[in-house]
Design a protein around this motif. Structure first.
Motif, PDB file in Angstrom:
ATOM      1  N   LYS A  37      -7.238  -9.420  28.698  1.00 60.86           N
ATOM      2  CA  LYS A  37      -8.571  -8.896  28.973  1.00 60.86           C
ATOM      3  C   LYS A  37      -8.487  -7.699  29.910  1.00 60.86           C
ATOM      4  O   LYS A  37      -7.533  -7.571  30.685  1.00 60.86           O
ATOM      5  N   LYS A  38      -9.503  -6.859  29.850  1.00 58.85           N
ATOM      6  CA  LYS A  38      -9.499  -5.661  30.683  1.00 58.85           C
ATOM      7  C   LYS A  38      -9.486  -5.997  32.172  1.00 58.85           C
ATOM      8  O   LYS A  38      -8.973  -5.225  32.983  1.00 58.85           O
ATOM      9  N   ILE A  39     -10.038  -7.149  32.510  1.00 54.72           N
ATOM     10  CA  ILE A  39     -10.061  -7.545  33.922  1.00 54.72           C
ATOM     11  C   ILE A  39      -8.645  -7.722  34.479  1.00 54.72           C
ATOM     12  O   ILE A  39      -8.436  -7.679  35.694  1.00 54.72           O
ATOM     13  N   ALA A  40      -7.657  -7.892  33.580  1.00 53.18           N
ATOM     14  CA  ALA A  40      -6.272  -8.078  34.017  1.00 53.18           C
ATOM     15  C   ALA A  40      -5.579  -6.763  34.367  1.00 53.18           C
ATOM     16  O   ALA A  40      -4.477  -6.769  34.918  1.00 53.18           O
ATOM     17  N   VAL A  41      -6.210  -5.634  34.057  1.00 54.48           N
ATOM     18  CA  VAL A  41      -5.603  -4.338  34.380  1.00 54.48           C
ATOM     19  C   VAL A  41      -5.649  -4.125  35.890  1.00 54.48           C
ATOM     20  O   VAL A  41      -6.690  -4.312  36.529  1.00 54.48           O
ATOM     21  N   ALA A  42      -4.537  -3.736  36.453  1.00 49.97           N
ATOM     22  CA  ALA A  42      -4.442  -3.571  37.903  1.00 49.97           C
ATOM     23  C   ALA A  42      -5.373  -2.465  38.405  1.00 49.97           C
ATOM     24  O   ALA A  42      -5.531  -1.428  37.756  1.00 49.97           O
ATOM     25  N   LYS A  43      -5.965  -2.736  39.555  1.00 50.11           N
ATOM     26  CA  LYS A  43      -6.787  -1.723  40.215  1.00 50.11           C
ATOM     27  C   LYS A  43      -5.903  -0.523  40.526  1.00 50.11           C
ATOM     28  O   LYS A  43      -4.750  -0.669  40.921  1.00 50.11           O
ATOM     29  N   ASN A  44      -6.433   0.659  40.335  1.00 53.48           N
ATOM     30  CA  ASN A  44      -5.754   1.937  40.582  1.00 53.48           C
ATOM     31  C   ASN A  44      -4.812   2.363  39.463  1.00 53.48           C
ATOM     32  O   ASN A  44      -4.196   3.432  39.554  1.00 53.48           O
ATOM     33  N   ALA A  45      -4.687   1.543  38.419  1.00 53.24           N
ATOM     34  CA  ALA A  45      -3.925   1.975  37.247  1.00 53.24           C
ATOM     35  C   ALA A  45      -4.864   2.711  36.295  1.00 53.24           C
ATOM     36  O   ALA A  45      -6.018   2.326  36.123  1.00 53.24           O
TER      37      ALA A  45
END
Length: 322
Positions: A37-45
């Motif tokens: 899910k998109k929520i799993a994408v790291a912040k600042n990436a």
């Protein structure tokens, strides 16, 4: 350093992304979210939503940012499913990766770290497995990854693409704030932890008659942070080396029942078990020798004890469902 991470919303890719960012590197995550899910994408990436089979989008992405390296995690990973639908694995793991390699060659990108697998070896002739052991996968998942390694060898020879192929075994554990959450989940440790959390009634053991100490399969478990460190070392090594192949593992194996016992010790919860027949394509024993990467790159696992690995996963899973 600027790095493109395919499958960067997955378990391993997401962990590597977070460690890269924490060390000040720039990361672009490329993912189609078929099992994440998109929520799993790291912040600042930075995020590019797309499929690895989409060569045009890959070329556009690679041209927009000059990357110092590509880490390729995007793949289907279920050995059992591959025995039922092999075509999915050759399409998604092998053919799609060819699109990535073509795009890299076309845009002049020449450093790739490939997430390979111990499944390339199949049923080993001896353990622990060395990198020069016979390659004879027992399932299409392993074959799909081995075919990529063969493509990499030729593209390295002809086009000069530098690559590291990392063959690893069972990955487990968690870093602060991020852990294993496949959709659907099929990996042993999170499934057992679901039983400990009361989210699942029991854990299934597939096969009790293997030639192992207690009849269940033996696997090598590596902490995801130790695995991430190996990927970073491999990427840096490509500055000096044209191609490298390493096993990444603990060097010791644990049976399925030993893993269940460890979860019971760590969680203090009883784990109900259902004994089931063997699954097609499951080798009896897979244990890695990681002496080569230790000697050449100085890699050393920090989390070698099974209870330690499971404890980090247990802490994360409790927070995940809190």
């Amino acid at each position: 350093m600027r790095v493109l991470v395919t499958g960067g919303a997955g378990y391993i890719g997401g962990t590597v992304t977070r460690i890269l960012l924490a060390r000040g590197h720039e990361v672009t995550v490329y993912d189609n979210f078929c099992h994440s899910k998109k929520i799993a994408v790291a912040k600042n990436a930075r995020l590019v939503e797309g499929d690895v089979a989409d060569r045009a989008l890959l070329e556009k992405t690679l041209k927009e940012s000059r990357f110092d390296g590509v880490m390729h995690f995007a793949a289907l990973i279920e050995a059992g499913e591959s025995m039922q639908r092999p075509e999915l694995y050759f399409r998604n793991n092998t053919a799609a990766t060819l699109s990535l390699l073509e795009a890299m060659v076309a845009t002049g990108h020449d450093r790739l770290v490939f997430s390979s697998t111990a499944a390339c070896y199949g049923e080993p002739e001896s353990t622990p497995i060395l990198e020069d052991a016979r390659l004879k996968p027992t399932n299409p998942y392993g074959e799909s990854k081995l075919l990529v390694e063969q493509m990499l060898g030729w593209i390295n020879s002809i086009h000069g693409l530098r690559y590291a192929s990392l063959r690893y075994f069972n990955v487990a554990g968690a870093i602060e704030g991020y852990g294993e959450a496949h959709e659907p989940e099929s990996h042993l440790i999170p499934l057992i932890l679901d039983v400990a959390l009361g989210r699942r009634e029991k854990i299934k053991i597939f096969g009790q008659d293997y030639p192992t100490p207690d009849g269940t399969c033996v696997r090598d478990y590596i902490h995801v942070e130790d695995l991430a460190e190996a990927h970073l070392l491999a990427l840096n090594a490509l500055e000096q080396r044209s191609r490298v192949i390493y096993n990444i593992g603990n060097g010791q194996g644990f049976t399925v029942r030993e893993v269940i016992d460890s979860v019971q010790r760590v969680t203090g919860k009883p784990i109900a078990v259902e004994e089931c027949p063997r699954r097609p394509g499951d080798p009896a024993v897979l244990v890695a020798s990681s002496e080569k990467i230790k000697a050449e790159l100085g890699w050393k696992p920090k989390f070698a004890e099974l209870d330690t690995i499971i404890r980090s996963a247990w802490e994360w899973h409790q927070k995940r469902y809190a």
